[in-house]
Design an enzyme around this catalytic site. Structure first.
Site, PDB file in Angstrom:
ATOM      1  CB  CYS A 114      82.849  49.863  20.451  1.00  0.00           C
ATOM      2  SG  CYS A 114      83.742  48.807  21.619  1.00  0.00           S
TER       3      CYS A 114
ATOM      4  CG  ASP B 155      87.832  42.957  21.968  1.00  0.00           C
ATOM      5  OD1 ASP B 155      88.184  43.408  23.097  1.00  0.00           O
ATOM      6  OD2 ASP B 155      86.760  43.258  21.452  1.00  0.00           O
TER       7      ASP B 155
ATOM      8  CB  SER C 113      79.447  44.996  18.229  1.00  0.00           C
ATOM      9  OG  SER C 113      80.798  45.124  18.053  1.00  0.00           O
TER      10      SER C 113
END
Length: 388
Positions: A108, A307, A313
Site C-alpha cells: 500500500c 481509493d 502501488s
C-alpha cells in the site's frame, strides 16, 4: 477526560477483548489507521506467515477496526510488525501488515507514505524498536528507513526537521518511496464478457469484450481505458455506482485467469488480482502529460473500495506499464491524481511517479495526521464490526 482515560485503560471492554490504540492519518484523503498498541503478538517466522496467522486467528480485530461502527467500508489500516525475518537479517528496519474491508493486502503506497512520517516521529521503542537506528541527513534534511511489506522491502525517504534535540517529519514536503520491482504482466489482454454479465454502458457501446493491461507494483492491477468500459470523461465525474458494477465484473473475469499472475517469480500469496484502475486516454501519450497533465485514475480495490488517493502501488504499476510501452524514460516524472485531488486542485492530494531503474519506481506524496484513538468493545453486538 475521565471517561476517555477509563475507556483507554480497558474499563469498558468485555471479556476476551482489549483496547486497540491507533494513530489516524490520511494521504490524499485516503485513511490509514495505524495500530500502535493492543494488537496481539503475531506468530510465524516470516512476514507472510504472520500475515496468514493474522488472517486465520486474529481477523476479528481487523473487522472490528475496519467495519462500522469504528470504521467504514473505505477504511484502511496498518499493523506495525516490529520484528520480521528481514529486520533480523538487517535488511529492513520494521515490518508492516496492511488491511482493509476484505482482508490483508500485499502493498500500500498511501499507507507507506503516512507510516514514513509516523515512524520518524515516534519515540516509542515498543512500537519501533529500531527507531534510534534511523539517521538524520543534516544536509538533505531527511531520514531514510526500510519498510518490510508483504511484497518485499520498500525504501522510504522522509523529509525531516531538527527541533532542538528531536528530529520530526516535515509535513510540507513529500515523502517518497522506492517500490519493489514493478512490471507489466500482460499487455492488450482481451477479456470476453458473457452476455449475462455485460453492464449497460458496454451494451450501449455495442461491445462484447474489453481490452486491458495488467501490471504489478507490489500488487496486481488491471489498468483499463474508460472508453473500453463504455464510459467517457471520468475525470469530470461519473456515477461511481455504475463504474463500480463494471469494474467488479471485470475484476471477476480477469481474476479468474490465474495464469496472468503466475510465473513472475513471486510468492504464491502475492499471485492474485488486487484492484482495477480506470484511466483516460492521456495514459497512452508519450510522457503521460508529465507534471502538468495530472493523470487521473479511479481505483477499485479489495471488496470494491474506492481509493481517495491516487493509489501508490497503482502508480508503481502504471509507471511500469508506461515504461514497458515505451511511453516513459527513467527519471521522467508524472503527476497522478485521484478524482478527489483532481476536483479540488490540491497538489497535496496528488502523487508523483517516476522510473528509478532496475524495474523500481519512485512515488512521492504527502501524508497528514488526523487524530489518535482508543477503540474498545463494550457490547457483543458490535464485536467484529457490522458488515453493512
Amino acid at each position: 477526560m475521565d471517561v476517555f482515560a477509563r475507556l483507554s485503560a480497558g474499563e469498558y471492554s468485555i471479556e476476551g477483548t482489549t483496547v486497540i490504540k491507533t494513530i489516524e492519518m490520511h494521504t490524499g484523503g485516503e485513511p490509514t489507521r495505524i495500530v500502535i498498541e493492543g494488537y496481539p503478538t503475531l506468530e510465524g517466522e516470516t512476514l507472510l506467515e504472520k500475515r496468514a496467522y493474522a488472517r486465520e486467528k486474529l481477523d476479528e480485530i481487523r473487522q472490528t477496526l475496519m467495519r462500522e461502527p469504528r470504521g467504514h467500508k473505505e477504511m484502511y489500516g496498518a499493523i506495525i510488525v516490529p520484528e520480521t525475518e528481514k529486520t533480523k537479517s538487517g535488511e529492513a528496519d520494521v515490518g508492516v501488515l496492511f488491511c482493509h474491508n476484505e482482508g490483508y493486502s500485499t502493498m500500500c503506497g498511501h499507507a507507506t507514505i503516512a507510516l514514513g512520517r509516523f515512524l520518524v516521529d515516534t519515540e516509542d521503542e515498543k512500537v519501533f524498536p529500531k527507531r534510534r537506528n534511523l539517521l538524520f541527513d543534516e544536509k538533505k534534511r531527511e531520514c531514510r528507513l526500510r519498510l518490510h511489506a508483504p511484497c518485499g522491502v520498500v525504501d522510504v525517504t522522509v523529509p525531516s526537521l531538527r527541533k532542538g534535540s528531536k528530529v520530526r517529519s516535515d509535513p510540507d514536503r513529500a515523502v517518497r518511496f522506492v517500490s519493489v520491482k514493478s512490471f507489466a504482466a500482460a499487455l492488450n489482454l482481451v477479456v470476453e464478457v458473457p452476455e449475462e454479465l455485460r453492464w449497460p454502458e458496454l451494451r450501449a457501446a455495442n461491445k462484447s469484450s474489453v481490452q486491458v493491461d495488467v501490471a504489478y507494483g507490489g500488487a496486481f492491477y488491471v489498468i483499463v481505458q474508460e472508453k473500453e468500459l463504455g464510459f467517457e470523461r471520468v475525470r469530470e465525474g461519473v456515477d461511481l455506482k455504475r463504474l463500480d458494477a463494471a469494474t467488479a465484473t471485470l475484476k471477476q473475469l480477469v481474476g479468474a485467469r490465474k495464469e496472468v499472475f503466475r510465473g513472475h517469480g513471486l510468492e504464491s500469496d502475492l499471485e492474485y488480482l488486487y484492484g482495477v484502475i480506470v484511466v483516460d486516454e492521456g495514459e497512452t501519450m508519450p510522457g503521460l502529460g508529465g507534471l502538468d497533465g495530472g493523470r487521473v485514475g479511479v481505483c477499485f480495490f479489495a471488496d470494491q473500495q474506492v481509493d481517495r488517493s491516487p493509489t501508490g502501488s497503482g502508480v508503481s504499476a502504471r509507471v511500469a506499464l508506461a515504461r514497458a510501452k515505451g511511453l516513459l524514460r527513467d527519471g521522467e516524472r508524472v503527476r497522478f491524481d485521484s478524482l478527489l485531488s483532481a476536483r479540488r486542485g490540491g497538489a497535496a492530494g496528488a502523487f508523483v511517479g517516476s522510473g528509478w531503474g532496475g524495474g523500481r519506481v519512485v512515488v512521492e506524496g504527502r501524508g497528514f495526521y488526523a487524530g489518535a484513538s482508543a477503540f474498545t468493545v463494550e457490547d457483543a453486538f458490535s464485536r467484529g464490526g457490522l458488515p453493512v
